[in-house]
Design a protein around this motif. Sequence first.
Motif, short mmCIF file in Angstrom:
data_model
loop_
_atom_site.label_atom_id
_atom_site.label_comp_id
_atom_site.label_asym_id
_atom_site.label_seq_id
_atom_site.Cartn_x
_atom_site.Cartn_y
_atom_site.Cartn_z
N HIS A 140 7.49 4.16 35.38
CA HIS A 140 8.09 4.93 36.46
C HIS A 140 9.55 5.25 36.15
O HIS A 140 10.26 4.44 35.55
CB HIS A 140 8.03 4.15 37.78
N LEU A 141 9.99 6.42 36.62
CA LEU A 141 11.39 6.81 36.55
C LEU A 141 11.96 6.78 37.95
O LEU A 141 11.46 7.47 38.85
CB LEU A 141 11.53 8.22 35.95
N TYR A 142 13.02 5.98 38.14
CA TYR A 142 13.64 5.82 39.45
C TYR A 142 15.06 6.37 39.42
O TYR A 142 15.77 6.24 38.41
CB TYR A 142 13.70 4.35 39.86
N LYS A 143 15.45 6.96 40.54
CA LYS A 143 16.84 7.35 40.74
C LYS A 143 17.50 6.33 41.66
O LYS A 143 16.90 5.88 42.63
CB LYS A 143 16.94 8.75 41.37
N HIS A 144 18.72 5.95 41.32
CA HIS A 144 19.42 4.95 42.11
C HIS A 144 19.55 5.41 43.57
O HIS A 144 19.98 6.52 43.85
CB HIS A 144 20.82 4.70 41.54
#
Length: 320
Positions: A140-144
């Motif tokens: 998964h790619l998460y944005k802060h």
Amino acid sequence: MRIVNGDHHCSGRVEVNLHEKWGTICDHDWDLRAASVVCSELGCGFAESASRGAEFGPGSGMIALRSVHCKGHESRLIHCDAFTNRNSFCTHQNDAGVKCSGTLMEPRLSVLSPHFVFSAGESVHFYCIIQPRDRISNVHLYKHGVDTPLVTQSADPTQIGVSLVLSDVETFQQGSYSCQYNIRGGFPPHPIRSPPSHPVNITVVDLLTPHHWYNTSSEAPAGSVIKGESFNITCSTPRQYPGASFQLRLVRSNGTVRQSLPAVSQCVTFTFPNAQSSNEGYYYCLYRVQLGGRTFVSRESQPLPIAIKGKAVLKVKVGI
């Protein structure tokens, strides 16, 4: 809760702190479901086995929990059904323990480009390196600051990493990103999440089309400047970036003339103190900025036509 007396920090006897005292857990109802909760809570991956019969040596002091019943999906052991006074004969020869797979390794995130500044509408290609590769389900790619992943991609065990593409980025998507992976484990099987990677920051530039207008003496006809008089052309943008500049382009019959001024604010004014025929033509404004080794240029404004007129001569007829 803690794990003690094992060969590494993710295997050993399980102890809990009850009323400010450490105690052990009786193994009479101890199973892989409970062990899975313990491993997950301590960040030790998934449970490989539920240890019984004081495999990691008998503890001392009190037996804090006489019975523990977990479904396996609880996030903490205290969320399971636990009993301190269940009628069962337990000694420290019945101390429970766990063998966990171990702390999941932190993935590494990078951007597959030589820069970290992008124009709105571009795609950003991230690459998440994962280890180990077996048992991994999704990456998964998460944005802060955002709880849900922006991109999810299934993992290929034959590859060391996974490509994560953020398409058509917009300015609100600039910021700090990290990747995490899920590993299949536990009982019943459920995804266990890895620690996040170190963050990677990206900037998204969206240069809006500037506006412009001109000022001159009130005596000049609309769209005109009187020859020899001064006039100003002001360019403005609703969104400002540090180190940017405005460029004013004059298109006339015999060529194009350009001049620039630093964009110290959202508006800059180009001054022409002595209008001449060479100042006649169509004026365009554009906004230009250099960030992260790249140059970004806005669309040109609509054309602003300016004609240079001679002064009107007042003729007076005298009759005899």
